[in-house]
Design a protein around this motif. Structure first.
Motif, PDB file in Angstrom:
ATOM      1  N   ASP A 838       0.838  -1.205   0.000  1.00  0.00           N
ATOM      2  CA  ASP A 838       0.000   0.000   0.000  1.00  0.00           C
ATOM      3  C   ASP A 838       0.870   1.253   0.000  1.00  0.00           C
ATOM      4  O   ASP A 838       0.554   2.250  -0.666  1.00  0.00           O
ATOM      5  N   TYR A 839       1.952   1.189   0.752  1.00  0.00           N
ATOM      6  CA  TYR A 839       2.863   2.338   0.813  1.00  0.00           C
ATOM      7  C   TYR A 839       3.486   2.597  -0.565  1.00  0.00           C
ATOM      8  O   TYR A 839       3.518   3.738  -1.039  1.00  0.00           O
ATOM      9  N   PHE A 840       3.990   1.543  -1.218  1.00  0.00           N
ATOM     10  CA  PHE A 840       4.579   1.705  -2.551  1.00  0.00           C
ATOM     11  C   PHE A 840       3.557   2.267  -3.537  1.00  0.00           C
ATOM     12  O   PHE A 840       3.874   3.126  -4.372  1.00  0.00           O
ATOM     13  N   LYS A 841       2.331   1.777  -3.457  1.00  0.00           N
ATOM     14  CA  LYS A 841       1.269   2.245  -4.354  1.00  0.00           C
ATOM     15  C   LYS A 841       1.027   3.742  -4.153  1.00  0.00           C
ATOM     16  O   LYS A 841       0.966   4.516  -5.115  1.00  0.00           O
ATOM     17  N   ASN A 842       0.891   4.154  -2.895  1.00  0.00           N
ATOM     18  CA  ASN A 842       0.661   5.570  -2.611  1.00  0.00           C
ATOM     19  C   ASN A 842       1.881   6.422  -2.958  1.00  0.00           C
ATOM     20  O   ASN A 842       1.743   7.566  -3.385  1.00  0.00           O
ATOM     21  N   LEU A 843       3.046   5.848  -2.771  1.00  0.00           N
ATOM     22  CA  LEU A 843       4.281   6.569  -3.074  1.00  0.00           C
ATOM     23  C   LEU A 843       4.316   6.963  -4.548  1.00  0.00           C
ATOM     24  O   LEU A 843       4.600   8.113  -4.900  1.00  0.00           O
ATOM     25  N   SER A 844       4.011   6.006  -5.421  1.00  0.00           N
ATOM     26  CA  SER A 844       4.048   6.291  -6.857  1.00  0.00           C
ATOM     27  C   SER A 844       2.865   7.156  -7.296  1.00  0.00           C
ATOM     28  O   SER A 844       2.959   7.900  -8.258  1.00  0.00           O
ATOM     29  N   GLU A 845       1.756   7.076  -6.558  1.00  0.00           N
ATOM     30  CA  GLU A 845       0.562   7.827  -6.956  1.00  0.00           C
ATOM     31  C   GLU A 845       0.609   9.279  -6.502  1.00  0.00           C
ATOM     32  O   GLU A 845       0.171  10.179  -7.217  1.00  0.00           O
ATOM     33  N   TYR A 846       1.163   9.523  -5.304  1.00  0.00           N
ATOM     34  CA  TYR A 846       1.054  10.857  -4.716  1.00  0.00           C
ATOM     35  C   TYR A 846       2.357  11.632  -4.667  1.00  0.00           C
ATOM     36  O   TYR A 846       2.339  12.864  -4.621  1.00  0.00           O
ATOM     37  N   LEU A 847       3.483  10.938  -4.610  1.00  0.00           N
ATOM     38  CA  LEU A 847       4.740  11.643  -4.371  1.00  0.00           C
ATOM     39  C   LEU A 847       5.060  12.608  -5.504  1.00  0.00           C
ATOM     40  O   LEU A 847       4.854  12.278  -6.671  1.00  0.00           O
ATOM     41  N   HIS A 848       5.559  13.805  -5.146  1.00  0.00           N
ATOM     42  CA  HIS A 848       5.797  14.832  -6.156  1.00  0.00           C
ATOM     43  C   HIS A 848       7.246  15.264  -6.248  1.00  0.00           C
ATOM     44  O   HIS A 848       7.552  16.244  -6.918  1.00  0.00           O
ATOM     45  N   THR A 849       8.126  14.580  -5.575  1.00  0.00           N
ATOM     46  CA  THR A 849       9.543  14.897  -5.721  1.00  0.00           C
ATOM     47  C   THR A 849      10.349  13.617  -5.611  1.00  0.00           C
ATOM     48  O   THR A 849       9.886  12.618  -5.049  1.00  0.00           O
ATOM     49  N   GLY A 850      11.523  13.648  -6.186  1.00  0.00           N
ATOM     50  CA  GLY A 850      12.376  12.475  -6.130  1.00  0.00           C
ATOM     51  C   GLY A 850      13.291  12.513  -4.913  1.00  0.00           C
ATOM     52  O   GLY A 850      13.138  13.324  -3.998  1.00  0.00           O
TER      53      GLY A 850
END
Length: 1236
Positions: A838-850
């Motif tokens: 779930d964390y990986f899914k949200n990371l790719s969906e919401y994260l806006h910086t590298g």
């Protein structure tokens, strides 16, 4: 000509914290002499004559204090700051004030409001000169901190309006700017000369740098054009080429087959007929060649050697078994020294690799990269709402996550995490014990990257509101909107006047604390991201143990957290490793079931049951179990030997090697046992002689396959990838030990079992003996099927063209090789039920910086010289190709370079901090110790004099004298440039005033979502670092925390080709030698194995299996297993004495094919199917799918393609071997069978 003066510095009628000017309409007054230096510093244009001005010393001091922040942030660009000072100096001191200022409101003698007429041309020019100036420590434009709005929304008008508004906390009374280029109501707007940012000043100051002035940069760089895909007629070129090649092969093949068929119909067959004439009879009229004789002698040497050894083992079983047992125990004893590596860095990165060395360099100079615990919070509510600012401006829509009640609930969660208490070795561990606190010991608050830190993590500040009974003037909405544009501000521009700076003393950048927004519309965010950076420790197991204990407590707390309004995905630094370990433990049952199925099959399939009544006599359960134990003993011996030498194990070794050695070992067991079962004892031949003779026949074939695999694996250990190297070492040794145990210990056990069977004793219960009965010897069902049905059918004239299907598969696979994805999706490494998914899914969906990326300047650059500074810095006078400038330029084309922002530059901020005009750098005149800007003490003096030399950059000893002060200075309202929070770890100061060692300049990568993104980011970071190194003639490297894991993918295609190529070459050489120097036969083996490997790539593309260390290990393993499928068949073909190629291929397939099929294919198939039910995705993808493909492709090529290929173009029989065989079997029953 002197005009009326509206304002005086005599502060009458004081208001708390401010002084109002008195109304004065007289002529300008001479300035007090003690203020001359101050006037020269602030308004050099008025330093003339008797200095009769409309200001006094107090007003100049007030002006200097009010302009400290603009000075610190804008003086990087001299033209910008000159224009700004011109604006304020004209307002404060100009003797011509009456021409462009007008006092409009009074309170007694106090001036309460002033109108200031400003030329539009001047305002626009001033704004244009300042619009690009950077704030290095914040990675934002300076105007974001000085305009009250995000820099993109700032313009000349609203910037000046903000500076003159009392809401900014600096203006003592409202100053109303009126913009016009023409006379208005009798007033002539102030329209002084301005300087563009590309111009130098009369005092010798140079133009602004490119980083601070876009017009100084020239045209924006254009990224290289991405080359279009290679196509032919609009279709993928490889597809077209392989289709054309395959069709060409079909035409040639069909033409050759038809030609050969017609030729045979029309002419008498000759011994020297065409190569496709598979039915040529064997002629022994000519003498064997030298090579044939040499090959036969070598073959005979091996036969005699293994026959003698086999006979010895059967005659002395207990000596051999005991000796083997002693050696196995001695080798396996090394397992007590076994270490299992689970550290991902050790698994995937070689100590000698560039990324590993750079990581070690970074860790040793700046400390290891911090650990993180992170929450990604979303909500299922749909309460969108709109905020309408009271003081005008467009309405601002907010997403549901910004609902105030939800923010309070999120803050409750954050505070609960902050208050977690873990236990380590009887000691309590709290977040404050392990967190990153950049201002410690002055400020021990933990760094928490959360928008709630805009409200100082306080419920009361979140509820702070400015209102009366009618209107709300400011609340958390307005504070949030200000803080996302100026996260480093200590005072927002609303009526709240709350700070944005986090409680830890640093800014919280919105792109780190918010997710799911578009562009910079942070109000549209759909997720909140809360990050807790934790200290990491390299060589301190106690401190690291405390961190791990707290992370474990955090994970346990979050697993039990429940809130109907919030959905929380979470992860800690240890999460991935924990879940991999949990996955390994949960898959133990799956692996055990897989092995049990294979063990049961082996135990039952080895026996050749003649009748139900003789089942327990003919069965080979005990022998099968002994064979399996030998396989496992070879694995434990290999592990033990390397453990003696301190070579650590990996999970890949433990999971894959038993599978590999079982495939090789069981195949050899089946060959030995089934050959004995099919053999008739010769007259006057004893059991030990028979088994010795059989071992002499089959052991060379076993030796061929085992040695080929061992050499191939040992050469595979040359790989730079630790996981592949470790696997290859352990596998090569395990296979060779397995071979040695099979030709010794297993042969002895086979002799004992044969004696038991001859005496009619039961298997397992060997004390029980059945009555003597007449046994009718018969072949096994599988052997009869292969001999009577399968081999004849496959080698029928009309079936053999099936070879074209294999060439078609090869063509397809070659076309697919370059389409196989490179990398490892980290989601695959997690169990199906893991919270980390779930964390990986949200990371790719919401994260806006590298991830952060650091450009590290290695030790040795001379920062105390102007040349050294110019090579790195980004301000005035710095080189156009300096480090900061090149990274800035790269950030302009971030879609190509993956560099998202301008780098934070400690050197540029140090230059701004140390300027004599600034109040940042001061020291106690009496002691020489640092004096913070917030300290009011007459003995505090400026670090540098207000002289032309003092305004230059510091060099030599002066540079080093004040640098430690800068790095220890905490930012405060009087000085926002203190370097402690931002740069404390960025500069490695050498001990004993040894100068500046290594330093780094940090920025961020763009959003990276999958393996190709990470690989490209690494590649581009290194390209940029290489360009910088060449430009400044000093070593600079790029470092990010993920580089060490993804470096392998830069060269994995080359490593794969090298590993498999070296393995194939080793197999070719070994096979050539052990087949008696039959190069053509060795080439057949190598071609078939190469086809299997290429087809594996086709399967990987079809089945979405990426190329990485795990799949490379499996490919290396498939190379070894393929040898088993091929070498036995080819050797059987090589030593066959049949007359034609077809007959020899048929004999080889009948005798060896059944053993290969039962020994590898059936054994493995049952075990592989179980892996499909594993919870682990990595097992399902990289083990079930790849193992199944290995077995099916190996069986298809070994049992179909290779025999057919040999029947077409196999080598003619070795005449020396045939003559020797005829001589050996002369006068025996075999001679009659051979002739028949």
């Amino acid at each position: 000509k002197k005009k009326r003066k509206k304002q005086s510095g005599k502060g009458c009628g004081p208001v708390p914290g401010k002084k109002f000017n008195c109304n004065y309409t007289g002529p300008p007054l001479p300035l007090e002499p003690e203020a001359y230096d101050l006037l020269t510093e602030l308004c050099p244009g008025y330093d003339y004559g008797n200095r009769s001005l409309c200001c006094n010393a107090n007003q100049l001091r007030t002006l200097k204090g009010s302009l400290q922040l603009p000075l610190q942030f804008l003086s990087r660009c001299p033209a910008c700051f000159y224009n700004l000072m011109n604006l304020f100096c004209e307002l404060t001191c100009s003797p011509h004030q009456s021409q462009f200022t007008k006092a409009t409101k009074f309170n007694g003698s106090n001036v309460m409001e002033v109108q200031y007429y400003i030329g539009k041309t001047f305002a626009s020019a001033m704004y244009n000169a300042c619009s690009d100036v950077q704030a290095p420590s914040s990675n934002v434009k300076a105007l974001s901190l000085l305009c009250g709005k995000v820099a993109q929304e700032c313009n000349a008008t609203n910037w000046i309006q903000y500076m003159f508004s009392t809401s900014n906390g600096q203006a003592p009374f409202p100053i109303i700017p009126i913009f016009s280029d023409v006379e208005v109501s009798g007033f002539t707007p102030m329209n002084n000369k301005t300087y563009a940012c590309t111009e130098g000043l009369e005092d010798g100051s140079g133009p602004c740098s490119c980083q601070d002035c876009t017009n100084a940069c020239g045209p924006k760089p254009n990224p290289p054009v991405v080359p279009p895909p290679w196509t032919i007629f609009g279709v993928d070129a490889m597809n077209v080429i392989m289709w054309f090649s395959y069709l060409s092969f079909l035409l040639v093949f069909l033409g050759a087959v038809l030609g050969a068929w017609c030729y045979r119909k029309r002419t008498v067959m000759s011994e020297y007929g065409p190569i496709l004439d598979s039915n040529n009879p064997l002629s022994l009229n000519t003498s064997p060649s030298c090579c044939e004789t040499l090959g036969e002698r070598f073959e005979n040497f091996l036969r005699v050697l293994f026959s003698s050894w086999g006979s010895f083992c059967v005659r002395n079983p207990f000596v051999v078994i005991l000796g083997s047992l002693v050696l196995v125990v001695a080798f396996s004893y090394g397992l007590r020294y076994m270490r299992i590596t689970t550290d991902p860095v050790e698994l995937w990165s070689s100590p000698a690799s560039q990324a590993r060395q750079e990581k070690d360099y970074f860790d040793s100079h700046f400390g290891p990269f911090f650990r993180t615990a992170q929450l990604i919070i979303t909500t299922s509510t749909n309460n969108n709402f709109t905020y309408s600012p009271y003081f005008g401006g467009s309405d601002v829509p907010f997403k549901p996550i910004f609902d105030k009640d939800l923010l309070h609930q999120v803050l409750d969660l954050q505070l609960a995490v902050q208050s977690l208490v873990a236990t380590y070795e009887g000691q309590n561990v709290t977040l404050k014990d392990i967190c990153v606190a950049p201002l410690a010991p002055y400020n021990n608050n933990c760094t928490i990257l959360s928008i709630l830190n805009y409200f100082q993590n306080s419920h009361s500040v979140l509820d702070h509101i400015a209102r009366d009974e009618f209107y709300v003037y400011a609340d958390f909405h307005s504070h949030f909107l200000y803080c996302v544009s100026a996260p480093a501000s200590l005072n927002d521009t609303t009526l709240l006047h709350d700070p944005c700076l986090g409680t830890f003393g640093g800014p919280v950048f919105p792109w780190l604390a918010l997710g799911g927004y578009d562009e910079t519309n942070y109000n549209n965010a759909t997720a909140l991201v809360i990050t807790f950076p934790l200290n990491n420790y390299l060589n301190d197991s106690v401190r690291l143990g405390k961190v791990l204990a707290w992370e474990k407590e955090f994970i346990g707390f979050m697993k039990n957290f429940s809130n109907s309004n919030l959905t929380v995905a979470f992860s800690a630094e240890r999460s991935v490793e924990d879940e991999i370990n949990r996955e390994s433990n949960s898959d133990i049952n799956t692996i055990l079931i897989s092995y049990i199925i294979m063990f049961v099959y082996i135990s039952l399939a080895l026996g050749h049951i003649h009748s139900f009544g003789m089942f327990l006599v003919d069965s080979k359960i005990s022998l099968g179990i002994a064979g399996i134990l030998i396989v496992l003993s070879s694995v434990s011996s290999s592990l033990g030997i390397f453990s003696y030498f301190g070579i650590p194990l990996t999970l890949i070794v433990i999971e894959v090697i038993p599978f590999l050695v079982l495939a090789v070992g069981v195949d050899n067991i089946f060959i030995i046992v089934q050959t004995l079962q099919r053999d008739d004892r010769m007259p006057n031949e004893e059991l030990h002689q028979q088994i010795g003779r059989i071992l002499g026949d089959v052991a060379p074939s076993m030796f061929l396959s085992s040695l080929s695999e061992t050499v191939a694996f040992f050469l595979g250990a040359l790989s730079i990838m630790p996981a592949v190297r470790t696997f290859s070492l352990f596998a090569g040794l395990a296979i060779f030990i397995d071979f040695l145990l099979q030709i010794s210990c297993f042969v002895s056990l086979l002799g004992l079992d044969a004696k038991r069977q001859e005496r009619n004793r039961l298997d397992i219960c060997c004390c029980v003996k059945l009555p003597e009965s007449q046994q009718i010897k018969s072949d096994g069902i599988l052997f009869r099927f292969f001999k009577k049905i399968y081999a004849p059918v496959i080698l029928q004239e009309w079936v053999r063209p099936i070879i074209v299907m294999f060439v078609g598969m090869l063509s397809f696979s070659i076309a697919a090789v370059n389409k196989v994805q490179i990398g490892l999706d980290q989601k695959l490494s997690m169990p199906d039920d893991s919270y980390v998914l779930d964390y990986f899914k949200n990371l790719s969906e919401y994260l806006h910086t590298g991830a952060p990326v650091y450009f590290v300047v290695e030790d040795g650059l001379n920062y105390t010289s102007l040349d050294g500074q110019d090579a790195v810095c980004g301000g005035v006078g710095c080189n156009n190709n300096s480090l900061v400038q090149q990274v800035y330029t790269a950030s302009l084309i971030s879609n190509y370079t993956t560099i998202a922002y301008t780098p934070s530059s400690w050197l540029d901020d140090y230059f701004d901090w140390i300027k004599p005009q600034s109040t940042c750098c001061r020291f106690y005149n009496s002691t020489g110790e640092f004096c913070n800007a917030s300290v009011i003490n007459p003995s505090c003096v400026s670090c540098r004099p207000m002289t032309p030399a003092g305004k230059e950059r510091p060099v030599g000893e002066e540079f080093m004298r004040f640098l430690p002060m800068f790095l220890s200075d905490n930012p405060n309202p009087k000085c926002g440039k203190g370097g402690h929070a931002a740069y404390a770890t960025a500069v490695d100061l050498k001990p004993n005033d040894g100068g500046v060692g290594a330093t780094y300049f940090m920025t961020y990568h763009t959003i990276l979502k999958d393996s190709p993104d990470f690989i490209n980011a690494l590649k581009m970071g290194r390209v940029l670092a290489k360009n910088i190194s060449q430009s400044i003639n000093h070593k600079v490297f790029a470092y990010s925390v993920f580089y060490v894991f993804y470096e392998q993918y830069l060269t994995i295609a080359y490593d794969t080709a090298l590993n498999l190529g070296v393995s194939l070459a080793a197999i070719f050489v070994v096979t050539t030698v052990l087949l008696g120097f039959e190069v053509w036969s060795a080439l057949m083996v190598s071609i078939t194995i190469a086809m299997i490997l290429v087809n594996m790539f086709g399967v990987m593309w079809l089945w979405d299996i990426s190329l990485n260390a795990v799949s490379l290990v499996n490919l290396v393993m498939s190379c070894g297993i393929s040898v088993e499928f091929c070498s036995h068949i080819v050797r059987a073909f090589s030593i066959s004495t049949k007359r034609s190629r077809v007959e020899r291929a048929e004999e080889a397939l009948a005798h060896m094919g059944s053993s290969v099929f039962s020994g590898i294919t059936l054994t493995k198939f049952g075990g592989i199917v179980v892996l499909a039910f594993s919870k682990s995705q990595i097992f399902q993808v990289f083990y079930f799918r790849m193992y199944l493909a290995i077995v099916l492709l190996g069986a298809a090529h070994g049992l179909i393609f290779l025999p057919v290929l040999l029947s077409y173009i196999g080598l003619s029989p070795n005449k020396a071997k045939v003559l020797a065989a005829n001589k050996r079997y002369a006068g025996t029953e075999r001679e009659r069978l051979l002739n028949y």
